[in-house]
Structure formats: structure tokens, C-alpha cells
Design a protein around this motif. Structure first.
Motif: not given
Length: 422
Positions: A270-286
Motif C-alpha cells: 500500500g505504500d506509494m512508489l514514485g520514480f524518475d527514469t532519467d535513462m540514457i538508452g539505446p543510441y544515447g538518447y534520454c
């Protein structure tokens, strides 16, 4: 209730499962994009920067920021290491000629890159490498650069630079170089995307959403924040991505205040979960996306529901304003007004640009507008629209964020991972 007591059916949500590998197997995602997409994107990016250099009446731009080198030339050797050890640099001239100064022994990494005209061994002079010989190495580095400038550009000694430590700036100025602030050139060049860049970014978002599906399925009571967060790393790396810029996933009371990084804190049902990906993925894009949901995917309690609905309202209101030609001032005047009880926990921006990382523009929320700069949204800018809702010192926070491309008539979302149902 422990993880093994939660009904399995709770986690068989078809909306989220659709983002995993379509063949049903737990395998990496493989990009369907042809090589021509990347080649065209490279050409567009390099030309954007070359045009900016010429417009500024500079002979060239000296790049040290690994994101800018990636943008201009698509070279990506040891990018994270290069952020704090400046060993890798490049000169891009106003006529398009580009010289990479590579890590010694890694010169072959530029083989086959049509963006690069010459590769030379770099002359790194940061203290770990040079210690008491730093001054000597800086002099040799500056002599080489100035010689190249004179050979290629005659009398034009205006050199744009994105990032450089003070000894290098001093050495260049001593040799008659006019140092021009280069961050404006790189940020403005990067801010408008080509069709091919958008295709590359969409694929990074696709991989990110597969990682988010893993986060969703592993948001179980008894797991630590770090265990859950690792699922995004796993999907990104195995599917050709590169790194995560932050560690922003928290649960329950640790969502408020925001910006705490994931830890060994154990999630409760029941806890609230929050996240922010800030992911540098394939080809170097965010892919910069945020979602919030409850651990075990329980029905939100009334307070959580109020926070979530307010965050959705902020996102949707501000998203509806965006279109090419809208000024930053006009956006601010029409933007969603935060209720007083949520002002203390507000996010740092209403939206920001995104490309190979977070980038220009960065638009603050209305209470902070006096610090804003002026400008206009342009067609094919890509931005992330943000919301953080919570009450200062009370309960949890909800974090939401969507990534969009600006068009003539509005904003087109690049992500499709669903919001939670109320």
C-alpha cells in the motif's frame, strides 16, 4: 502481507505486460531501425552544430562534454568516466571538418564514422594524469590546438568552448585565442530534432517502458527500493542502453521530501512508489519518464488519490498549452496554478527539454518565474512535462512526467505507459 501472499492476478495487468517483449519471452528488445536512420541523424546533428559555429563567427568549437561529442560525432568512448576525467575532446570547424582527440590506444573506435575527418591521440592534462607536470602538459596541449587553428583558419582565432578547466582557458588566451562561450551553441543546436532523431528517441522510450513494466511487476511488499530500481537498469543495459543519470526511486514516507535516492528501505503493502527514469538508452538518447503507483497495486487511499489526481491535472493542463510559437512567458501565464497546500513540495520545473540528456529549455513553475529566461517553443523541440504533488511534512508525494515532441498544433506524447486507474 508478504510478496508471496499477494494474488498473482494482481500483477497480470495487460496494460503493463504489453510493454515487455512481444513474443512473450523474457528477452532483450532489439531495435527495428535501419542503419540509415542513425546515419541521417548523425548528419543532421553535426550540421546543426556546424551552422551554429559559423553563425557565431567562430573558427571552430572545442568540445569536452561527452554528451556534446556524442551529439556532434556519435563517439561514445567511456562517457561517464569522461565526465570527471577530461581525456576525450574534439574540434568541429565552421567548414564541417572534425578532429577527434582520442584516448591513446582507442583511436580505432572512430573507424567507419562518417562524422570524423581526422583522429589524433589526445593530450590529457587533468591532475591525476599529470600531477606536478600539469603546467607543462597544458602548454603542449595549447600549442597543438593553436597550430591547428592557424593552419585551417588563418586569422580567425575565435574558438567556442563548451567546458574547459581554467588552466586551459588561460593557456589559449595567452596564445591569442578569443574564447567564446560554447554552451549556448550546443544547447540551441541540440534543442530541435530531426525526424530520424525522433525515431531514435522513440526506441529509447520503448526500451524504457519495458523497464517500467519490470518495475511495475516487481513493486512488491518486502522488496527494497534498490531491488525494484535494479529492474530498470537490467532492461536498459540488456536492450542496448547505457546508463541512468540518477537513482530516483523511493517508497512510502521516503517519497516526501522528493530527491532522496533509492536505498535499502523495505516497501510495505500500500505504500506509494514514485520514480524518475532519467535513462540514457539505446543510441544515447534520454527517456525521462515518471510514474507513481502503490506497492502491491492496492487501491489508493483517499489522500494518495487526491495527490495523484492533482498531479494528473497539472500534467494534462500544461500539456494542452504546448505548441510551436508559444512563448515561455505565455506558457507561464496560462500554466496550472498549484494549490497553496502543495506549493512547499513543488517540483523545480514545469517542463524541460530532453535529447541525449536533459537540455534547454528549462521552464520553472509559476511561483519561481521571476528567475526564468525568455524564449519560444519551436517545432520538433522535445520536452518533458513534470509534476510533483505532496504536502510539506505530511504523508507521501506523487511524481508524474511525460515526454513529448512539440508540433505546429500541439504536443505529441512519445510515451504511452498508462497512468493509474482511480
Amino acid at each position: 502481507m508478504s510478496a508471496d501472499q499477494v494474488p498473482v492476478s494482481v500483477f497480470k495487468d495487460a496494460r503493463k505486460a504489453a510493454y515487455l517483449n512481444p513474443d512473450g519471452a523474457d528477452r532483450p528488445l532489439k531495435s527495428p531501425l535501419p542503419k540509415a536512420t542513425l546515419v541521417k541523424a548523425r548528419g543532421y546533428r553535426k550540421q546543426r552544430l556546424v551552422d551554429a559555429v559559423a553563425k557565431a563567427d567562430c573558427a571552430a568549437i572545442l568540445l569536452y562534454d561527452p554528451i556534446n561529442i556524442r551529439y556532434a560525432l556519435d563517439l561514445s568512448n567511456m562517457q561517464l568516466w569522461a565526465t570527471h576525467n577530461p581525456f576525450h575532446y574534439a574540434l568541429v570547424f565552421a567548414d564541417g571538418h572534425a578532429i577527434e582527440f582520442a584516448y591513446r590506444g582507442a583511436e580505432h573506435l572512430a573507424d567507419g564514422f562518417e562524422t570524423v575527418n581526422e583522429v589524433r591521440p589526445g593530450n590529457a592534462w587533468f591532475y591525476m594524469y599529470t600531477a606536478d607536470r600539469l603546467a607543462e602538459r597544458v602548454e603542449a596541449w595549447a600549442d597543438e590546438l593553436v597550430l591547428i587553428l592557424k593552419e585551417r583558419n588563418g586569422g580567425n582565432m575565435r574558438l567556442a568552448i563548451d567546458k574547459l578547466d581554467p588552466p586551459g582557458v588561460d593557456a589559449l588566451r595567452k596564445r591569442g585565442v578569443t574564447v567564446v562561450e560554447g554552451q549556448a551553441l550546443t544547447e540551441i543546436a541540440r534543442s530541435v530534432k530531426s525526424r530520424e532523431e525522433l525515431d531514435l528517441m522513440r526506441w529509447t522510450v520503448r526500451v524504457c517502458e519495458a523497464g517500467m513494466a519490470r518495475l511495475y511487476d516487481h513493486s512488491l511488499p518486502g522488496k527494497t527500493e534498490q531491488e525494484i530500481w535494479a529492474e530498470l537498469h537490467y532492461e536498459n543495459i540488456r536492450s542496448g542502453g547505457e546508463w541512468l543519470e540518477t537513482r530516483l526511486l523511493t517508497v512510502g514516507r521516503r517519497t516526501n521530501p522528493w530527491f532522496q535516492e533509492c536505498s535499502d528501505h523495505v516497501a510495505d503493502l500500500g505504500d506509494m512508489l514514485g520514480f524518475d527514469t532519467d535513462m540514457i538508452g539505446p543510441y544515447g538518447y534520454c527517456a525521462d519518464l515518471s510514474r507513481s503507483w502503490t506497492i502491491g497495486h492496492t487501491k489508493m487511499n483517499p489522500h494518495q488519490r487526491d495527490l495523484y489526481l492533482a498531479a494528473r491535472e497539472q500534467i494534462e493542463h500544461n500539456l494542452a498549452l504546448l505548441q510551436a510559437g508559444l512563448s515561455f512567458d505565455e506558457f507561464n501565464a496560462k500554466s496550472w496554478r498549484i494549490p497553496d497546500k502543495y506549493v512547499g513540495c513543488r517540483y523545480s520545473v514545469a517542463l524541460h527539454g530532453v535529447g541525449m540528456a536533459d537540455e534547454y529549455p528549462s521552464i520553472p513553475l509559476h511561483p519561481d518565474w521571476q528567475a526564468a529566461y525568455r524564449g519560444t517553443f519551436q517545432e520538433n523541440m522535445t520536452v518533458c512535462v513534470e509534476s510533483l504533488i505532496g504536502e510539506e511534512g505530511k504523508g507521501e508525494c506523487v511524481k508524474l512526467e511525460t515526454q513529448v515532441v512539440i508540433t505546429k498544433t500541439g504536443a505529441e506524447r512519445l510515451d504511452s505507459f498508462p497512468w493509474e486507474e482511480m
